[in-house]
Every structure is written in structure tokens, then in C-alpha cells.
Write a protein that holds these residues in place. Structure first.
Motif, short mmCIF file in Angstrom:
data_model
loop_
_atom_site.label_atom_id
_atom_site.label_comp_id
_atom_site.label_asym_id
_atom_site.label_seq_id
_atom_site.Cartn_x
_atom_site.Cartn_y
_atom_site.Cartn_z
N GLN A 19 -1.27 -3.80 -10.30
CA GLN A 19 -0.54 -4.26 -9.11
C GLN A 19 0.34 -3.15 -8.55
N TYR A 20 0.98 -2.39 -9.42
CA TYR A 20 1.82 -1.28 -8.95
C TYR A 20 0.98 -0.23 -8.23
N VAL A 21 -0.26 -0.02 -8.67
CA VAL A 21 -1.14 0.90 -7.94
C VAL A 21 -1.41 0.32 -6.56
N GLY A 22 -1.70 -0.97 -6.49
CA GLY A 22 -1.96 -1.63 -5.21
C GLY A 22 -0.79 -1.55 -4.26
N TYR A 23 0.43 -1.59 -4.81
CA TYR A 23 1.64 -1.50 -3.99
C TYR A 23 2.00 -0.06 -3.64
N GLY A 24 1.29 0.90 -4.23
CA GLY A 24 1.58 2.30 -3.94
C GLY A 24 2.73 2.87 -4.75
N VAL A 25 3.14 2.17 -5.79
CA VAL A 25 4.24 2.65 -6.62
C VAL A 25 3.78 3.79 -7.52
N ILE A 26 2.58 3.65 -8.10
CA ILE A 26 1.96 4.73 -8.87
C ILE A 26 0.55 4.94 -8.33
N THR A 27 0.00 6.10 -8.63
CA THR A 27 -1.35 6.41 -8.14
C THR A 27 -2.39 5.96 -9.17
N PRO A 28 -3.65 5.85 -8.76
CA PRO A 28 -4.70 5.55 -9.74
C PRO A 28 -4.75 6.58 -10.87
#
Length: 45
Positions: free
Chosen positions: A25-34
């Protein structure tokens, strides 16, 4: 204590305070990268 969100989430994952679905979810929100997800979990995003 943490320089950035990556360090914070890596710490939470190591302490088992955050799980892979939460990190996704954090990747989806742009908080961390893939790529950061992969470094934290050892699995491909």
C-alpha cells in the motif's frame, strides 16, 4: 530517529509491526518505491 520513510518502514517490517500488504500500500501511495519494497522484503514487487 529515521532519516526517511524507507528507513522507518524497514525498521517496522523487521520488528514485524508492518507486513508485506501494508508495504505494498505504501508503494501505491508513493511513500516508498517498488525497488525499496524489494530491498525491505527481499521479494520482487
Amino acid at each position: 530517529m529515521f532519516e526517511n520513510d524507507y528507513e522507518r518502514l524497514k525498521y517496522y517490517y523487521e520488528k514485524k509491526w508492518a507486513q508485506k500488504p501494508q508495504l505494498r500500500q505504501y508503494v501505491g501511495y508513493g511513500v516508498i518505491t517498488p525497488e525499496e519494497y524489494e530491498l525491505i522484503t527481499g521479494e520482487t514487487f
